[in-house]
Scaffold this active site. Structure first.
Site, PDB file in Angstrom:
ATOM      1  N   THR A  82      -3.671   4.517   3.070  1.00  0.00           N
ATOM      2  CA  THR A  82      -4.972   4.567   3.935  1.00  0.00           C
ATOM      3  C   THR A  82      -4.512   4.657   5.341  1.00  0.00           C
ATOM      4  OG1 THR A  82      -6.159   3.150   2.320  1.00  0.00           O
ATOM      5  CG2 THR A  82      -6.697   2.970   4.738  1.00  0.00           C
ATOM      6  N   GLN A 189      -2.808  11.736  -4.883  1.00  0.00           N
ATOM      7  CA  GLN A 189      -3.088  11.761  -6.377  1.00  0.00           C
ATOM      8  C   GLN A 189      -2.211  12.702  -7.007  1.00  0.00           C
ATOM      9  OE1 GLN A 189      -4.972   9.842  -8.046  1.00  0.00           O
ATOM     10  NE2 GLN A 189      -6.158   8.469  -6.521  1.00  0.00           N
ATOM     11  N   HIS A 211       1.594   2.938  -5.336  1.00  0.00           N
ATOM     12  CA  HIS A 211       0.692   2.368  -6.602  1.00  0.00           C
ATOM     13  C   HIS A 211       0.098   3.537  -7.358  1.00  0.00           C
ATOM     14  CE1 HIS A 211      -3.477   1.990  -5.123  1.00  0.00           C
ATOM     15  NE2 HIS A 211      -2.992   2.175  -4.081  1.00  0.00           N
ATOM     16  N   THR A 249       7.971  -5.069  10.157  1.00  0.00           N
ATOM     17  CA  THR A 249       9.362  -5.445   9.256  1.00  0.00           C
ATOM     18  C   THR A 249       8.956  -4.651   7.870  1.00  0.00           C
ATOM     19  OG1 THR A 249       9.569  -7.738  10.080  1.00  0.00           O
ATOM     20  CG2 THR A 249      10.586  -7.406   7.925  1.00  0.00           C
ATOM     21  N   CYS A 335     -13.546   3.517  -4.862  1.00  0.00           N
ATOM     22  CA  CYS A 335     -13.278   3.015  -3.512  1.00  0.00           C
ATOM     23  C   CYS A 335     -14.957   2.875  -2.940  1.00  0.00           C
ATOM     24  CB  CYS A 335     -12.549   3.789  -2.596  1.00  0.00           C
ATOM     25  SG  CYS A 335     -11.143   4.204  -3.131  1.00  0.00           S
TER      26      CYS A 335
HETATM   27  N1  PLP Z   1      -6.155   9.038  -0.504  1.00  0.00           N
HETATM   28  C1  PLP Z   1      -6.308   8.941  -1.719  1.00  0.00           C
HETATM   29  C2  PLP Z   1      -6.443  10.554  -2.239  1.00  0.00           C
HETATM   30  C3  PLP Z   1      -6.506   8.061  -2.807  1.00  0.00           C
HETATM   31  O1  PLP Z   1      -7.107   8.323  -3.949  1.00  0.00           O
HETATM   32  C4  PLP Z   1      -6.123   6.684  -2.271  1.00  0.00           C
HETATM   33  C5  PLP Z   1      -6.580   5.429  -3.042  1.00  0.00           C
HETATM   34  O2  PLP Z   1      -7.521   5.105  -3.627  1.00  0.00           O
HETATM   35  C6  PLP Z   1      -5.865   6.536  -0.860  1.00  0.00           C
HETATM   36  C7  PLP Z   1      -5.767   7.752   0.068  1.00  0.00           C
HETATM   37  C8  PLP Z   1      -5.620   5.164  -0.395  1.00  0.00           C
HETATM   38  O3  PLP Z   1      -4.536   4.764  -0.601  1.00  0.00           O
HETATM   39  P1  PLP Z   1      -3.911   3.202  -0.506  1.00  0.00           P
HETATM   40  O4  PLP Z   1      -4.692   2.655  -1.694  1.00  0.00           O
HETATM   41  O5  PLP Z   1      -2.282   3.259  -0.711  1.00  0.00           O
HETATM   42  O6  PLP Z   1      -4.315   2.758   0.869  1.00  0.00           O
END
Ligand code: PLP
Length: 412
Positions: A82, A189, A211, A249, A335
């Site tokens: 994000t 992904q 993750h 950090t 999400c």
């Molecule tokens: N972009 C995509 C395509 C994702 O699937 C996700 C996670 O759901 C993200 C961005 C966001 O990643 P993060 O959870 O590391 O902020």
């Protein structure tokens, strides 16, 4: 059925690996020393605790870069994708403001990209949102037409988080390079699941996160090309870490775990991809043989190995999810599933609203077994049949009535 089959599998079953993945035990082992004896701040220049942490961070940069064909110097650490998406898009828009104010993205991008774009629109930028076909793919011809003299950035993902569609990133990169436009790819992904090389695809910026590849949560990276050099306006002010582009950090244990996750992905990607593709196809076959009126969302050929997104006509996705509550899956995007809006990704692919509401995303991953896949497929077939038994609409459809032509009475 549950009793006999569930003796072979352990419940609950996790099949939501696009939302997040469990940490691989090998990753955890690599991380542990960096919580204990090697706990130093990687920016501490005056003692061995700092030097050791810094050494580990620099080694990690190289391992992460290697997975995507980049040098370690081009890897900048963040708190996750994000933040990487926000930094890439807002950072480029701010730095290159004099050059232009037009950006291009796709309609099925992640919210981190779409909402960054929306904020820029409110600040005076212009954004074009490219449509996708029914398989979720961008047509490179649409991109060519959308690029104009003021275009500074194109942001298109590698693979979609809901339907698993893989975009033609090499073609997109070629077009961007020819037209002198920067290319940002949210590769979250796809990285570690399918081959992705920033040189082959002419990618200038790429967002990654640990993750989704069996690493820890809360650590990610932004690849920023050095040749030709890509510039960014920093979005977080502070101590000037990460060459001034991202202060804060560094999360040393997280970074070490991220790197270990990349090494494992690099070594095991081909075998794991083949295993998960076979498992997905086995599930798809079992479900579509056991039920009529099931449609696959997304593309069959350009698809992530572990993604199976199906719509079950005349079954509410939420109801089916409740009925299989010992199996962790998603309806729509992880999400956005807090709201009951039909998935904007499926809608952009032309999936009708009722079918979008009847969709389930099965996300297979490293720790799923064939026994689990069989158990879930059988359970889904049994529960969907049950739910349909309660649906008069399904009975009518089965008898051959075209429900779109039925003149429904108006309730008064
Ligand atoms: N972009 C995509 C395509 C994702 O699937 C996700 C996670 O759901 C993200 C961005 C966001 O990643 P993060 O959870 O590391 O902020």
């Amino acid at each position: 059925m549950k009793e006999s089959l569930s003796t072979m599998v352990k419940l609950p079953i996790y099949m939501d690996n696009h939302a997040t993945t469990p940490v691989d035990p090998r990753v955890l082992d690599a991380m542990l020393p960096f919580f204990k004896e090697t706990f130093g701040n990687a920016s501490s220049r005056n003692h061995v605790f700092g030097w050791r942490a810094e050494e580990a961070v620099e080694r990690s940069r190289e391992a992460i870069g290697r997975l995507i064909g980049a040098s370690g110097k081009e890897i900048l650490f963040t708190s996750g994708a994000t933040e990487s998406d926000n930094l890439a898009i807002k950072g480029v828009a701010e730095f290159y403001r004099e050059k232009g104010n037009h950006l291009i993205t796709g309609k099925i991008e992640h919210k981190a990209v779409l909402d960054s774009m929306k904020r820029l629109e409110r600040q005076g930028c212009e954004v074009s949102y490219l449509p996708v076909g029914t398989d979720g793919r961008i047509d490179p011809e649409d991109l060519k037409k959308a690029i104009g003299p003021k275009t500074i950035l194109v942001s298109i993902m590698l693979a979609n988080n809901e339907i698993g569609t893989i975009q033609p990133v090499e073609e997109i990169g070629r077009i961007c390079r020819e037209r002198g436009v920067l290319f940002h790819c949210d590769a979250v992904q796809g990285v570690g699941k399918v081959p992705f090389d920033v040189e082959k695809a002419n990618v200038d910026l790429a967002s990654l996160t640990a993750h989704k590849i069996y690493g820890p949560k809360g650590v990610g990276a932004l690849y920023v090309r050095r040749k030709p050099r890509v510039r960014l306006a920093e979005q977080i002010d502070g101590g000037g870490h990460e060459r001034g582009m991202r202060s804060g950090t560094l999360n040393v244990p997280g970074i070490v775990g991220f790197a270990r996750a990349c090494e494992i992905a690099e070594a095991e990607m081909a075998a794991e991809g083949a295993r998960l593709t076979a498992m997905r196809e086995r599930m798809r076959k079992k479900i579509t043989e056991g039920l009529d009126l099931v449609t696959l969302n997304g593309s069959l050929t350009h698809r992530l190995p572990g993604n199976l997104n199906l719509s079950f006509s005349y079954v509410e996705g939420e109801a089916l999810m409740m009925a299989i509550k010992d199996v962790a899956v998603s309806s729509g995007s992880a999400c956005t599933s807090a709201s009951l809006e039909p998935s904007y990704v499926l809608r952009a692919c032309g999936v009708p609203e009722d079918l979008a509401h009847s969709s389930i995303r099965f996300g297979l991953g490293r720790f799923n077994t064939d026994e689990e896949a069989d158990y879930v497929a059988d359970l889904v077939v049994a529960k969907a049949r049950k739910l349909r038994e309660m649906s008069p609409l399904y009975e009518m459809a089965k008898e051959g009535m075209d429900l779109h032509k039925v003149a429904w009475g108006q309730a008064h």
